[in-house]
Design a protein around this motif. Structure first.
Motif, PDB file in Angstrom:
ATOM      1  N   ILE A 107       0.782  -1.222  -0.063  1.00 57.83           N
ATOM      2  CA  ILE A 107       0.004   0.211   0.016  1.00 57.83           C
ATOM      3  C   ILE A 107       0.961   1.250  -0.088  1.00 57.83           C
ATOM      4  O   ILE A 107       0.515   2.231   0.423  1.00 57.83           O
ATOM      5  N   ASP A 108       2.173   1.135  -0.643  1.00 52.37           N
ATOM      6  CA  ASP A 108       3.061   2.176  -0.704  1.00 52.37           C
ATOM      7  C   ASP A 108       3.280   2.692   0.815  1.00 52.37           C
ATOM      8  O   ASP A 108       3.156   4.094   0.802  1.00 52.37           O
ATOM      9  N   GLY A 109       3.292   2.117   1.658  1.00 56.81           N
ATOM     10  CA  GLY A 109       3.588   2.572   3.184  1.00 56.81           C
ATOM     11  C   GLY A 109       4.878   1.870   3.779  1.00 56.81           C
ATOM     12  O   GLY A 109       5.651   1.090   3.187  1.00 56.81           O
ATOM     13  N   TYR A 110       5.043   2.107   4.976  1.00 59.78           N
ATOM     14  CA  TYR A 110       5.933   1.442   5.943  1.00 59.78           C
ATOM     15  C   TYR A 110       5.594   1.165   7.324  1.00 59.78           C
ATOM     16  O   TYR A 110       4.570   1.501   7.587  1.00 59.78           O
ATOM     17  N   PRO A 111       6.189   0.303   7.889  1.00 63.07           N
ATOM     18  CA  PRO A 111       5.826  -0.412   9.388  1.00 63.07           C
ATOM     19  C   PRO A 111       6.016   0.732  10.034  1.00 63.07           C
ATOM     20  O   PRO A 111       6.323   2.050   9.767  1.00 63.07           O
ATOM     21  N   VAL A 112       5.485   0.694  11.391  1.00 61.73           N
ATOM     22  CA  VAL A 112       5.432   1.595  12.423  1.00 61.73           C
ATOM     23  C   VAL A 112       6.703   2.512  12.560  1.00 61.73           C
ATOM     24  O   VAL A 112       8.107   1.773  12.944  1.00 61.73           O
ATOM     25  N   LEU A 132       8.036  -3.098  14.546  1.00 61.76           N
ATOM     26  CA  LEU A 132       8.421  -1.687  14.445  1.00 61.76           C
ATOM     27  C   LEU A 132       9.131  -1.727  12.855  1.00 61.76           C
ATOM     28  O   LEU A 132       9.750  -2.471  12.594  1.00 61.76           O
ATOM     29  N   GLY A 133       9.322  -0.470  12.363  1.00 63.83           N
ATOM     30  CA  GLY A 133       9.858  -0.223  11.253  1.00 63.83           C
ATOM     31  C   GLY A 133      11.420   0.125  11.264  1.00 63.83           C
ATOM     32  O   GLY A 133      11.674   1.054  10.484  1.00 63.83           O
ATOM     33  N   TRP A 174      20.862   1.905  13.667  1.00 61.53           N
ATOM     34  CA  TRP A 174      19.408   1.468  13.381  1.00 61.53           C
ATOM     35  C   TRP A 174      18.920   2.763  12.884  1.00 61.53           C
ATOM     36  O   TRP A 174      18.957   3.859  13.183  1.00 61.53           O
ATOM     37  N   ILE A 175      18.199   2.787  11.515  1.00 58.25           N
ATOM     38  CA  ILE A 175      17.401   3.769  11.071  1.00 58.25           C
ATOM     39  C   ILE A 175      16.005   3.219  10.940  1.00 58.25           C
ATOM     40  O   ILE A 175      15.639   2.112  10.838  1.00 58.25           O
ATOM     41  N   TRP A 176      15.284   4.096  10.552  1.00 54.44           N
ATOM     42  CA  TRP A 176      13.611   3.908  10.329  1.00 54.44           C
ATOM     43  C   TRP A 176      13.528   3.395   8.617  1.00 54.44           C
ATOM     44  O   TRP A 176      14.586   3.797   7.845  1.00 54.44           O
ATOM     45  N   ALA A 177      12.540   2.563   8.279  1.00 52.53           N
ATOM     46  CA  ALA A 177      12.632   2.005   7.210  1.00 52.53           C
ATOM     47  C   ALA A 177      12.337   2.999   5.911  1.00 52.53           C
ATOM     48  O   ALA A 177      12.654   2.847   4.879  1.00 52.53           O
ATOM     49  N   ASP A 231       1.044  -8.264  14.768  1.00 50.75           N
ATOM     50  CA  ASP A 231       0.168  -7.127  14.109  1.00 50.75           C
ATOM     51  C   ASP A 231       1.031  -6.252  13.251  1.00 50.75           C
ATOM     52  O   ASP A 231       2.081  -5.697  13.731  1.00 50.75           O
ATOM     53  N   VAL A 232       0.676  -6.250  11.982  1.00 47.41           N
ATOM     54  CA  VAL A 232       1.295  -5.475  11.236  1.00 47.41           C
ATOM     55  C   VAL A 232       0.870  -4.273  10.846  1.00 47.41           C
ATOM     56  O   VAL A 232      -0.362  -4.209  10.174  1.00 47.41           O
ATOM     57  N   TYR A 233       1.076  -3.237  11.674  1.00 47.75           N
ATOM     58  CA  TYR A 233       0.591  -1.628  11.406  1.00 47.75           C
ATOM     59  C   TYR A 233       1.309  -1.039  10.089  1.00 47.75           C
ATOM     60  O   TYR A 233       2.645  -1.251  10.457  1.00 47.75           O
TER      61      TYR A 233
END
Length: 406
Positions: free
Chosen positions: A43-48, A73-74, A84-87, A143-145
């Motif tokens: 959905i063209d998104g990223y995890p949390v 967590l993303g 560590w970085i965010w996705a 849960d995948v948010y």
């Protein structure tokens, strides 16, 4: 808002960002982040992703209500910096701290060198603990948010519209049939455009070719209506009536007061038709269009499309609207709204003035988030005050509405 809706079940939160639970998965601990990232890409998104206390509290609250009490967590390992970085490539710049300045959910492993092939999850049934898994050979439920950004129209150039490159005008055709001519005009106004006015053979041919390429085989509404003087027509955008391409014998007083192009005709000829017909929509706007966010105190008419200032390119200007119908009637509004639920709201009041305060006032409803075709009616008053109150209005379009007497 044909192009801007959050995925089903997601909430429009702030800065034009949709957030929600995408699905639950069964995965080995150490690859859960990879699985979540692939899921969110659908959905063209990223995890949390968490950058501040507001993000943290939001996701922690959803984590508490999740089916597995474990949210992926993303966080990913940047193999170049070993951090560590965010996705989405952004830095890890937040550490959850409670009122006593003690870390509650933060894990000190985030401060050291990252390890490829590891995953991070938020655990603790709403307590917000961040845990890292690298070699755990067990599979668990997670849960995948996801969070995904609404794509907004861009002021300037033709953006998502088609460019004829020779006349300084941008065009678009929407194949989905509008319910009537007024609905067709509303469709165009969602994109800062008007129903198409045509001023040359070149424009006429371009609109016909574009319509056929979009699947509008049965004709399109154009932006002309009868001006009250027999068969004299005028463009609703105010431009000069300097060209027409009517079939012989048209316009015909035995037919309706709106104009359509027959796209099945090799030359895209026109006819006047009933304004209640269902037909595809042709829109135009000038290149380099920039909406000016101004609030006016004009008298609004039933059936007229009313929008927040600057719609759809900006929504940061507050404005109040008073909608009035004849005595003995009630006001019914239909509203589309795209607003950040954290910050922006549209408040409907019974009557033309505001009385009382908060929930004790004469308000009918307070709207925010991502709503389509929402209908509200006064209980007895023949007027309604509508108050657009953005607190930033960042990366959202605002609202549009029409009203009528019932």
């Amino acid at each position: 808002f044909a192009l801007c809706s959050c995925p089903q079940g997601f909430e429009l939160v702030r800065n034009g960002e949709c957030r929600g639970k995408y699905e639950s998965i069964i995965s080995y601990d150490n690859v859960s982040a990879t699985v979540a990232e692939e899921k969110c890409k659908e959905i063209d998104g990223y995890p949390v992703i968490i950058h501040d206390a507001e993000d943290y509290k939001y996701w922690m609250h959803l984590n508490k209500g999740g089916s597995n009490y474990a949210t992926v967590l993303g966080l990913v390992c940047d193999t170049n910096s070993k951090k560590w970085i965010w996705a989405d490539g952004s830095a890890v710049d937040f550490k959850p701290i409670d009122d006593s300045d003690k870390y509650t959910g933060y894990n000190i492993n985030l401060d050291g060198e990252c390890t490829p092939g590891c995953s991070w999850v938020m655990y603790g049934a709403g307590l917000g603990f961040w845990l890292k898994y690298c070699t755990t050979p067990l599979s668990y439920g997670y849960d995948v948010y996801c969070q995904t950004q609404l794509q907004q129209p861009v002021a300037g150039g033709c953006a998502e519209f088609e460019n004829d490159k020779e006349d300084g005008v941008c065009y678009e055709v929407y194949d989905a049939a509008a319910a009537n001519w007024q609905d067709a005009q509303s469709t165009c106004q969602k994109y800062g455009a008007e129903l198409a006015s045509i001023h040359s053979l070149q424009e006429n041919n371009f609109v016909r070719r574009l319509a056929l390429s979009k699947g509008a085989m049965n004709g399109v509404f154009l932006g002309a209506t009868v001006n009250g003087k027999g068969n004299n027509y005028e463009w609703t955008d105010g431009s000069k009536w300097d060209y027409n391409n009517f079939y012989p014998g048209f316009p015909n007083t035995k037919f309706g007061e709106c104009i359509a192009m027959d796209t099945s005709s090799p030359t895209g000829q026109w006819m006047n038709i009933n304004c209640t017909a269902k037909l595809s929509v042709a829109c135009t706007r000038k290149q380099g269009f920039v909406a000016q966010p101004t609030c006016t105190d004009k008298t609004w008419k039933e059936g007229e499309t009313i929008t927040s200032p600057g719609f759809p390119f900006t929504s940061s200007t507050p404005c109040d609207y008073v909608l009035t119908v004849p005595q003995g009637k009630r006001v019914s509004v239909e509203i589309d709204i795209e607003a950040n639920s954290c910050c922006d709201s549209l408040i409907l009041y019974e009557g033309s003035t505001v009385t009382g305060w908060g929930v004790d006032s004469n308000w009918i409803s307070k709207l925010t988030g991502d709503l389509r075709n929402a209908t509200y009616t006064t209980a007895s008053a023949n007027s309604m005050r509508v108050s657009w109150q953005p607190n930033g209005g960042v990366n959202v379009r605002g609202f549009q509405m029409t009203f009528r007497a019932v």
